[in-house]
Scaffold this motif. Structure first.
Motif, PDB file in Angstrom:
ATOM      1  N   TYR A 168       0.825  -1.211   0.000  1.00 33.47           N
ATOM      2  CA  TYR A 168       0.000   0.000   0.000  1.00 33.47           C
ATOM      3  C   TYR A 168       0.860   1.261   0.000  1.00 33.47           C
ATOM      4  O   TYR A 168       0.517   2.261  -0.628  1.00 33.47           O
ATOM      5  CB  TYR A 168      -0.931   0.008   1.216  1.00 33.47           C
ATOM      6  CG  TYR A 168      -1.851  -1.187   1.250  1.00 33.47           C
ATOM      7  CD1 TYR A 168      -2.792  -1.397   0.260  1.00 33.47           C
ATOM      8  CD2 TYR A 168      -1.756  -2.121   2.274  1.00 33.47           C
ATOM      9  CE1 TYR A 168      -3.629  -2.502   0.270  1.00 33.47           C
ATOM     10  CE2 TYR A 168      -2.585  -3.230   2.303  1.00 33.47           C
ATOM     11  CZ  TYR A 168      -3.518  -3.412   1.301  1.00 33.47           C
ATOM     12  OH  TYR A 168      -4.335  -4.504   1.319  1.00 33.47           O
ATOM     13  N   ASN A 201      -7.186   0.850  -5.786  1.00 30.19           N
ATOM     14  CA  ASN A 201      -7.643   0.217  -4.558  1.00 30.19           C
ATOM     15  C   ASN A 201      -6.600   0.361  -3.449  1.00 30.19           C
ATOM     16  O   ASN A 201      -6.931   0.674  -2.308  1.00 30.19           O
ATOM     17  CB  ASN A 201      -7.968  -1.257  -4.817  1.00 30.19           C
ATOM     18  CG  ASN A 201      -8.584  -1.919  -3.607  1.00 30.19           C
ATOM     19  OD1 ASN A 201      -9.423  -1.332  -2.935  1.00 30.19           O
ATOM     20  ND2 ASN A 201      -8.152  -3.132  -3.318  1.00 30.19           N
ATOM     21  N   ILE A 209      -7.031   2.298   0.089  1.00 29.03           N
ATOM     22  CA  ILE A 209      -6.836   1.637   1.385  1.00 29.03           C
ATOM     23  C   ILE A 209      -5.772   2.369   2.199  1.00 29.03           C
ATOM     24  O   ILE A 209      -5.937   2.566   3.410  1.00 29.03           O
ATOM     25  CB  ILE A 209      -6.485   0.149   1.187  1.00 29.03           C
ATOM     26  CG1 ILE A 209      -7.707  -0.606   0.653  1.00 29.03           C
ATOM     27  CG2 ILE A 209      -5.987  -0.476   2.486  1.00 29.03           C
ATOM     28  CD1 ILE A 209      -7.426  -2.027   0.198  1.00 29.03           C
ATOM     29  N   GLU A 228      -6.375   3.995   5.874  1.00 23.44           N
ATOM     30  CA  GLU A 228      -5.564   3.648   7.052  1.00 23.44           C
ATOM     31  C   GLU A 228      -4.884   4.875   7.640  1.00 23.44           C
ATOM     32  O   GLU A 228      -4.831   5.040   8.860  1.00 23.44           O
ATOM     33  CB  GLU A 228      -4.517   2.587   6.682  1.00 23.44           C
ATOM     34  CG  GLU A 228      -5.095   1.205   6.487  1.00 23.44           C
ATOM     35  CD  GLU A 228      -4.022   0.149   6.247  1.00 23.44           C
ATOM     36  OE1 GLU A 228      -2.869   0.355   6.669  1.00 23.44           O
ATOM     37  OE2 GLU A 228      -4.350  -0.877   5.633  1.00 23.44           O
TER      38      GLU A 228
END
Length: 170
Positions: free
Chosen positions: A121, A150, A154, A158
């Motif tokens: 990520y 995506n 994410i 977070e």
């Protein structure tokens, strides 16, 4: 109206200009610069002010026009202006001073939060943050563009959770 009288009247009204400057610029230092430019223009053009008219409205108009002129100048220079929802209005108090310490603490927390993200990520998020487009990230990482979107989504979610205290200070 004499220069001294004009200065006196401007000093009475100028305190109400700072919040307006903050709403326009969303930055304390830029707001101070805008306020200073506005007051300088008002004083140098005091001969254009008609006695009996609304001084506060005249100053607000000067400030708004100065902001617009500066904005257009920046756009012509292709300067990036962040207009995202991530900017937060910070209430400024007239007699407070800033020492930039809070900014360092915030940056430390942001860096810790970013570094705590999983590599899958963090990498696309940091590439996007540095200005890469989705398709460029997908090409470099050899993953589908949907996966890139995506993972960035994410990562943002977070980070938003980890940095909740900055969005809701009290």
């Amino acid at each position: 109206m004499t220069a001294i009288e004009f200065t006196y009247h401007i000093a009475k009204v100028s305190k109400s200009l700072k919040p307006f400057a903050m709403r326009l610029t969303k930055d304390s230092e830029d707001a101070n610069d805008l306020l200073q430019d506005t007051l300088l223009k008002a004083f140098t053009n005091r001969d254009k002010y008609a006695d009996g008219t609304n001084l506060k409205a005249w100053l607000y108009t000067i400030m708004k026009n100065t902001f617009i002129t500066n904005y257009q100048r920046m756009v012509r220079k292709n300067t990036f202006i962040d207009t995202s929802d991530n900017l937060h209005y910070i209430n400024s108090f007239e007699n407070s001073t800033e020492n930039e310490a809070a900014g360092k603490f915030a940056m430390d927390d942001i860096n810790k939060a970013v570094n705590s993200l999983e590599e899958a990520y963090r990498t696309p998020f940091m590439m996007y943050y540095r200005g890469f487009k989705y398709h460029e990230i997908a090409d470099r990482l050899r993953i589908p563009i949907g996966t890139v979107k995506n993972r960035i989504h994410i990562a943002r979610k977070e980070l938003k959770d980890k940095l909740y205290v900055y969005a809701h200070p009290f």
